[in-house]
Motif scaffolding. Structure first.
Motif, short mmCIF file in Angstrom:
data_model
loop_
_atom_site.label_atom_id
_atom_site.label_comp_id
_atom_site.label_asym_id
_atom_site.label_seq_id
_atom_site.Cartn_x
_atom_site.Cartn_y
_atom_site.Cartn_z
N ALA A 1 -5.61 -35.27 26.61
CA ALA A 1 -5.34 -34.85 25.22
C ALA A 1 -5.17 -36.05 24.30
O ALA A 1 -5.73 -36.08 23.20
N LEU A 2 -4.43 -37.05 24.74
CA LEU A 2 -4.14 -38.21 23.90
C LEU A 2 -5.40 -39.00 23.55
O LEU A 2 -5.59 -39.43 22.41
N PHE A 3 -6.26 -39.17 24.54
CA PHE A 3 -7.46 -40.01 24.34
C PHE A 3 -8.74 -39.19 24.19
O PHE A 3 -9.83 -39.77 24.22
N SER A 4 -8.62 -37.88 24.06
CA SER A 4 -9.78 -36.99 23.91
C SER A 4 -10.82 -37.23 25.01
O SER A 4 -12.02 -37.38 24.74
N LEU A 5 -10.34 -37.24 26.25
CA LEU A 5 -11.22 -37.47 27.40
C LEU A 5 -11.66 -36.16 28.02
O LEU A 5 -10.95 -35.15 27.93
N GLU A 6 -12.81 -36.19 28.69
CA GLU A 6 -13.27 -35.02 29.42
C GLU A 6 -12.34 -34.77 30.60
O GLU A 6 -11.80 -35.71 31.19
N GLN A 7 -12.19 -33.49 30.95
CA GLN A 7 -11.34 -33.14 32.08
C GLN A 7 -11.87 -33.82 33.34
O GLN A 7 -13.07 -33.82 33.61
#
Length: 161
Positions: A68-74
């Protein structure tokens, strides 16, 4: 009521909702920080009040919050990403809590411990332990205050010439 308990709950909820868009709720009881699945971050407070602020989270929650913090893929979270995320969280929560402590005070850079490792704080006592729930997973934030020891008392003894 524990020392600064309400304020710790409010700032933890505020940081998580503002920074991560996740709802955090206080839980009764205590989170087992000795788990081999726990990731922790702490900051040391120095000044008029001396102690440690410790954030302890299960690895699965660290992954979720890091995404969530770094907008990364799951599933695309690296250990460096996790360290950065936990460091940022404890720094933001710790900074808000530091402002409530007797002044002047300062906080250190975050100290981190990965799964299977723990942080120990000799010459301290836990004064507050708050448990929370986020995304169905428990985590904790604890406040440790420095206690005077025989060694720390000796520092103030004048030396003979």
């Amino acid at each position: 009521m524990q020392f600064l308990e309400k304020e710790i709950q409010q700032y933890t909820q505020l940081v998580c909702s503002t920074l991560l868009d996740y709802e955090v709720n206080p839980l009764p009881g205590s989170y087992d920080v000795s788990s081999t699945d726990t990731f922790s971050g702490s900051v040391q407070v120095t000044g008029k009040w001396q102690g440690i602020i410790l954030l302890s989270l299960p690895s699965a929650l660290v992954n979720t919050l890091t995404e969530a913090l770094f907008s990364l893929e799951q599933g695309k979270v690296s250990n460096e990403d996790r360290k950065d995320a936990v460091g940022e969280l404890i720094n933001m929560i710790g900074g808000n809590i530091k402002a409530l402590l007797p002044q002047p005070s300062a906080i250190s850079v975050p100290l981190l411990a990965l799964e299977g490792h723990q942080q120990y704080f000799p010459s301290t006592k836990m004064v507050t332990h708050c448990q929370f729930e986020c995304d169905g997973k428990p985590f904790a934030l604890s406040l440790y205050e420095e206690v005077e020891t025989p060694t720390s008392k000796r520092k103030n003894i004048p030396q003979a010439n």
